[in-house]
Design a protein around this motif. Structure first.
Motif, PDB file in Angstrom:
ATOM      1  N   PHE A 185       0.834  -1.205   0.000  1.00 44.93           N
ATOM      2  CA  PHE A 185       0.000   0.000   0.000  1.00 44.93           C
ATOM      3  C   PHE A 185       0.871   1.259   0.000  1.00 44.93           C
ATOM      4  O   PHE A 185       0.644   2.191  -0.769  1.00 44.93           O
ATOM      5  CB  PHE A 185      -0.942  -0.015   1.206  1.00 44.93           C
ATOM      6  CG  PHE A 185      -1.802   1.205   1.280  1.00 44.93           C
ATOM      7  CD1 PHE A 185      -2.811   1.423   0.354  1.00 44.93           C
ATOM      8  CD2 PHE A 185      -1.605   2.160   2.271  1.00 44.93           C
ATOM      9  CE1 PHE A 185      -3.596   2.558   0.398  1.00 44.93           C
ATOM     10  CE2 PHE A 185      -2.385   3.301   2.328  1.00 44.93           C
ATOM     11  CZ  PHE A 185      -3.393   3.499   1.394  1.00 44.93           C
ATOM     12  N   THR A 223       2.499   1.694  -3.383  1.00 42.73           N
ATOM     13  CA  THR A 223       1.504   2.063  -4.401  1.00 42.73           C
ATOM     14  C   THR A 223       1.048   3.504  -4.207  1.00 42.73           C
ATOM     15  O   THR A 223       0.901   4.252  -5.171  1.00 42.73           O
ATOM     16  CB  THR A 223       0.290   1.111  -4.325  1.00 42.73           C
ATOM     17  OG1 THR A 223       0.771  -0.223  -4.331  1.00 42.73           O
ATOM     18  CG2 THR A 223      -0.634   1.298  -5.509  1.00 42.73           C
ATOM     19  N   ARG A 224       0.832   3.885  -2.952  1.00 42.64           N
ATOM     20  CA  ARG A 224       0.381   5.257  -2.679  1.00 42.64           C
ATOM     21  C   ARG A 224       1.410   6.268  -3.204  1.00 42.64           C
ATOM     22  O   ARG A 224       1.054   7.302  -3.753  1.00 42.64           O
ATOM     23  CB  ARG A 224       0.179   5.430  -1.171  1.00 42.64           C
ATOM     24  CG  ARG A 224      -0.529   6.735  -0.826  1.00 42.64           C
ATOM     25  CD  ARG A 224      -0.774   6.853   0.644  1.00 42.64           C
ATOM     26  NE  ARG A 224       0.432   6.568   1.403  1.00 42.64           N
ATOM     27  CZ  ARG A 224       0.493   6.333   2.703  1.00 42.64           C
ATOM     28  NH1 ARG A 224      -0.608   6.348   3.428  1.00 42.64           N
ATOM     29  NH2 ARG A 224       1.622   6.084   3.324  1.00 42.64           N
ATOM     30  N   ILE A 246      -4.148   0.854 -11.828  1.00 42.36           N
ATOM     31  CA  ILE A 246      -3.349  -0.223 -11.234  1.00 42.36           C
ATOM     32  C   ILE A 246      -3.966  -1.559 -11.604  1.00 42.36           C
ATOM     33  O   ILE A 246      -5.178  -1.757 -11.439  1.00 42.36           O
ATOM     34  CB  ILE A 246      -3.275  -0.060  -9.709  1.00 42.36           C
ATOM     35  CG1 ILE A 246      -2.366   1.130  -9.406  1.00 42.36           C
ATOM     36  CG2 ILE A 246      -2.726  -1.322  -9.040  1.00 42.36           C
ATOM     37  CD1 ILE A 246      -2.394   1.583  -7.996  1.00 42.36           C
ATOM     38  N   LEU A 252      -6.359  -0.481  -1.695  1.00 41.57           N
ATOM     39  CA  LEU A 252      -6.062   0.264  -2.923  1.00 41.57           C
ATOM     40  C   LEU A 252      -7.281   1.051  -3.394  1.00 41.57           C
ATOM     41  O   LEU A 252      -7.152   2.104  -4.017  1.00 41.57           O
ATOM     42  CB  LEU A 252      -5.573  -0.679  -4.031  1.00 41.57           C
ATOM     43  CG  LEU A 252      -4.259  -1.414  -3.723  1.00 41.57           C
ATOM     44  CD1 LEU A 252      -3.781  -2.190  -4.942  1.00 41.57           C
ATOM     45  CD2 LEU A 252      -3.166  -0.446  -3.285  1.00 41.57           C
ATOM     46  N   LEU A 282      -7.451   4.656  -2.752  1.00 45.77           N
ATOM     47  CA  LEU A 282      -6.567   5.574  -3.483  1.00 45.77           C
ATOM     48  C   LEU A 282      -7.260   6.265  -4.645  1.00 45.77           C
ATOM     49  O   LEU A 282      -6.656   7.081  -5.346  1.00 45.77           O
ATOM     50  CB  LEU A 282      -5.327   4.820  -3.998  1.00 45.77           C
ATOM     51  CG  LEU A 282      -4.385   4.305  -2.924  1.00 45.77           C
ATOM     52  CD1 LEU A 282      -3.284   3.452  -3.536  1.00 45.77           C
ATOM     53  CD2 LEU A 282      -3.771   5.476  -2.156  1.00 45.77           C
ATOM     54  N   LEU A 301      -8.916   0.413 -10.838  1.00 47.19           N
ATOM     55  CA  LEU A 301      -8.300  -0.852 -10.432  1.00 47.19           C
ATOM     56  C   LEU A 301      -8.701  -1.948 -11.411  1.00 47.19           C
ATOM     57  O   LEU A 301      -9.871  -2.059 -11.787  1.00 47.19           O
ATOM     58  CB  LEU A 301      -8.824  -1.248  -9.054  1.00 47.19           C
ATOM     59  CG  LEU A 301      -7.948  -1.079  -7.836  1.00 47.19           C
ATOM     60  CD1 LEU A 301      -8.613  -1.690  -6.623  1.00 47.19           C
ATOM     61  CD2 LEU A 301      -6.554  -1.681  -8.029  1.00 47.19           C
TER      62      LEU A 301
END
Ligand code: SAM
Ligand code: SF4
Length: 326
Positions: free
Chosen positions: A49, A52-53, A63, A83, A86, A90
């Protein structure tokens, strides 16, 4: 924004959340020396996380979760839930085995862009390719997605002499159903018995379709698309060809890849990767590392020559697809 030295903006990250799989597809898993990474080397949900952030803060907007098989990750849903916060698009690439278990939750979390790998419409051949007697289950799960109103993409790795005799059946499958079949050229990876002669190219596929009498409409492809899309006149679904081997799509590439052990690869063919996980664990700022990696991206094919040149085959043949994530 993550811009490379050729002015390509990188806003799409593919994350291999595990290097493990419940299938052993012949073209993907090495036939010998197949060992997996120990858990302590893999990103935890929290680390995944955090990394990815950081990418999202740097402009990543899409993503895709892949692997290995993402749905066998014990914390798969927690990863999707985190996710989801965010606020990005996705997507998921899966072999489809556990989709029935997760689909309702995924739809709730807005994860509806799902690619399923299915290389044959014959049960016995499916077992031979994947090592798992699961054709009916995957087929049922694809139907389940359709029943839920989704339009899944079906990834088919074409291998001459194995499933190229099913091109027509796959295209005919798109007649009544809103599915998107994507024929992928077979690529060389560690001990996967690749041979250039096994690759089935775009022209061959179109020739087979035209000989069948299909009237093909060329569809407009997204600017960053890796595929060339077609529709047979009157059919509900579409089909496409991903020509990684014969005709790569580097000019408009917007993709980055993160391996399950937290390494950044700026290209499927990249010869180098940047470890983000160790610096993160040591409390260091990973932003400059990401930026540097993107700036080092080569113009075409990770700086390697084309597939006619044995150097590229040699290079790729030392990599496992299951580690890189497709
Ligand atoms: N397990 C999931 C699946 O099978 O969809 C996700 C991981 S898999 C590595 C991602 C994609 O890579 C799949 O669509 C698979 O067909 C593709 N792939 C694997 N090995 C390949 C190869 N040698 N050439 C071309 N595509 C390959
Ligand atoms: Fe597993 Fe997907 Fe590779 Fe098949 S293609 S072995 S399902 S990771």
């Amino acid at each position: 924004m993550l811009r490379d030295s050729y002015q390509r903006v990188h806003d799409y990250l593919r994350i291999s959340i595990t290097d493990k799989c419940n299938f052993s597809c012949t073209y993907c898993i090495p036939i010998k020396n197949c060992h997996f990474l120990p858990n302590e080397k893999l990103m935890t949900v929290d680390e995944l996380f955090q990394i990815t952030r950081t990418f999202v803060q740097l402009g990543v907007r899409k993503i895709r979760l892949t692997g290995g098989e993402p749905l066998i990750h014990p914390d798969f849903l927690s990863i999707v839930e985190k996710l989801h916060q965010l606020n990005i698009e996705l997507a998921l690439t899966t072999n489809g085995y556990y989709l029935d278990k997760y689909i309702s939750e995924l739809i709730k979390l807005g994860l509806t862009s799902i690619n399923i790998s299915l290389d044959t419409l014959e049960s016995a051949k499916f077992l031979k390719i994947t090592g798992k007697n699961a054709f009916e289950r995957i087929y049922r799960n694809i139907q389940l997605l359709l029943d839920k109103g989704l339009h899944p993409k079906i990834n088919v790795v074409l291998i001459k002499g194995v499933n190229d005799n099913e091109i027509i059946q796959f295209i005919e499958w798109t007649k009544q159903l809103p599915i998107h079949v994507r024929f992928i050229e077979y690529m060389p990876f560690e001990a996967n018995q690749w041979n250039r002669n096994y690759v089935v190219e775009l022209d061959e596929i179109l020739k087979v379709a035209q000989q069948k009498g299909f009237s093909l409409i060329k569809l407009k492809d997204h600017i960053n698309s890796t595929s060339k899309s077609f529709q047979v006149e009157g059919f509900k679904g579409t089909f496409a060809v991903i020509s990684t081997v014969s005709n790569p799509f580097c000019d408009t590439c917007n993709r980055l890849r993160l391996t399950a052990d937290g390494k950044l690869r700026n290209c499927l063919f990249a010869q180098n990767e940047t470890d983000l996980l160790t610096p993160l664990r040591n409390g260091l700022d990973i932003v400059p590392l990401i930026q540097q990696n993107v700036l080092m991206k080569f113009k075409v094919r990770g700086g390697l020559p084309d597939f006619k040149n044995p150097e590229l085959n040699n290079h790729l043949s030392k990599r496992k697809m299951i580690e890189i994530g497709g």
